[in-house]
Design an enzyme around this catalytic site. Structure first.
Site, short mmCIF file in Angstrom:
data_model
loop_
_atom_site.label_atom_id
_atom_site.label_comp_id
_atom_site.label_asym_id
_atom_site.label_seq_id
_atom_site.Cartn_x
_atom_site.Cartn_y
_atom_site.Cartn_z
N THR A 21 -1.54 -3.97 -4.83
CA THR A 21 -0.76 -5.04 -4.82
C THR A 21 -0.16 -5.57 -5.89
OG1 THR A 21 -1.80 -5.51 -2.68
CG2 THR A 21 -0.40 -7.27 -3.69
N SER A 66 -4.70 1.80 -2.91
CA SER A 66 -5.95 2.05 -3.16
C SER A 66 -6.75 2.61 -1.85
CB SER A 66 -6.92 1.03 -3.74
OG SER A 66 -7.29 0.03 -2.59
N ASP A 98 -8.48 -2.96 -1.83
CA ASP A 98 -9.13 -2.41 -0.43
C ASP A 98 -10.28 -1.38 -0.82
OD1 ASP A 98 -7.54 -3.71 0.90
OD2 ASP A 98 -6.14 -2.03 1.40
N1 ASP Z 1 -3.47 -2.10 0.06
C1 ASP Z 1 -3.66 -2.80 -1.17
C2 ASP Z 1 -4.69 -1.75 -1.95
O1 ASP Z 1 -5.79 -1.85 -1.95
C3 ASP Z 1 -4.18 -4.02 -1.20
C4 ASP Z 1 -4.52 -4.78 -2.69
O2 ASP Z 1 -3.94 -4.22 -3.50
O3 ASP Z 1 -4.71 -5.75 -2.26
O4 ASP Z 1 -3.96 -0.81 -2.85
#
Ligand code: ASP
Length: 351
Positions: A21, A66, A98
């Site tokens: 993110t 991730s 994640d």
């Molecule tokens: N879906 C994102 C990831 O893990 C969530 C985040 O970065 O907080 O890459």
């Protein structure tokens, strides 16, 4: 302890951007967040210029969410760190939240005798957004990765997660909140540093490596591991199905409370058959805090008899990655079981 002596002299840090993110932007067509490249991230961070640390960058191409983290990419991270080990004082890995706790746990085993900080961080809001938590997380992680004591040794020579004011041992971390800025916690081990107005390190809890030994990178992991949670009403055919997975070598069994399981003869028989075949079954608790105490109740005594080993106060992330690491390194299940019973790099506290 308030450690004013920790100075942040000009050091060199390698910033590795994997995605997540922190570097994402909104796709105008779908409205979904997707990883952007590193230039975007840097462009949104004029604070970079004020940091008293030399920073070089390395970027995953393409950057990933991730959820797509893999064993191959963990090996890639290990290689990047090993290849650059002598040129930098510390490493900061920007990573999605994640699976960050899995990556931090895996790296803690794969970087044997680590003598430099490897700090993972990310954010809940992209760095380009007004209320982002990404700037503080990134800037503080860089400062922590370059913080040294009076002898010039790093303050935190281990794999950690820094998030929202907390520096957590990597293999003790768990993502606990999908929405709040306070995304990570360590339920069974104290924080390594509280980052408030000033850094409040807790040296007593920080690993003390042997600086005379070289760091040994490991890139092999064995993915033949499964995690399963017990629940009231779990059926024999479901458990049998899990245990019959071809090539399976390790199971993380998420039991109740202090390590208890239903006292059904079929369950104990199936588990025993698996351990006799050489499968390592590690008992960890579904509770986030506290430790497994095998034999405390009759409901865990039978597991012990079936050859199940205690995972003590391990997180699920740490138990899974430790099994992957040990299974790649050792063929013999007795060696794996005896090493599961020991702390390799501070991942468990034996009761
Ligand atoms: N879906 C994102 C990831 O893990 C969530 C985040 O970065 O907080 O890459």
């Amino acid at each position: 302890m308030n450690n004013d002596r920790a100075n942040t002299r000009v050091n060199k840090v390698l910033l590795i951007y994997t995605g997540g993110t922190i570097g994402m932007g909104r796709n105008v067509q779908t409205g979904a967040l997707e990883p952007l490249n590193f230039e975007h991230l840097i462009a949104n961070l004029p604070e970079f210029a004020y940091l008293q640390t030399d920073i070089d960058t390395y970027q995953f191409t393409p950057p990933i969410d991730s959820s797509d983290m893999s064993l191959r990419r963990w090996a890639q991270l290990v290689r990047i760190i090993a290849d650059n080990y002598d040129s930098y004082d510390g490493f900061v890995i920007l990573h999605g939240t994640d699976t960050m706790a899995y990556t931090a746990s895996a790296l803690s085993f794969m970087l044997e005798n680590l003598t430099k900080p490897v700090i993972l961080t990310g954010s809940q809001l992209p760095i380009g957004q007004l209320r982002t938590d990404g700037k503080e997380n990134l800037v503080t992680s860089i400062e922590l990765a370059s913080a040294c004591d009076e002898e010039g040794h790093p303050m935190v020579p281990e794999v950690c997660i820094y998030f929202s004011g907390k520096l957590i041992r990597g293999n003790r971390s768990t993502k606990e909140n999908a929405d709040g800025f306070n995304a990570f916690n360590s339920f069974n081990y104290p924080l390594l540093c509280d980052a408030g107005i000033e850094f409040n390190f807790h040296p007593h809890y920080i690993l003390k490596p042997d600086y005379s030994r070289p760091m040994i990178p490991h890139t092999a992991l064995d993915p033949n591991v499964v995690v399963f949670s017990l629940f009231p009403g779990i059926q024999q055919n479901v458990v049998r199905h899990f245990l019959d997975v071809p090539d399976l070598r390790g199971i993380v069994l998420r039991s109740y409370g202090s390590g208890n399981a239903p006292q059904k003869p079929w369950l104990i028989r199936l588990l025993k058959e698996a351990t006799m075949r050489g499968v390592t079954i590690v008992n960890i608790s579904q509770c986030v805090a506290g430790s497994v105490k095998m034999g405390r109740y009759e409901a865990s005594f039978h597991l012990k008899e079936a050859g199940v080993v205690s995972g003590y106060d391990s997180t699920v992330e740490s138990a899974v990655t430790k099994l992957m690491f040990l299974q790649a390194k050792y063929k013999d299940c007795h060696t794996i079981r005896s090493l599961m019973d020991r702390s390799i790099c501070g991942e468990i506290t034996r009761g």
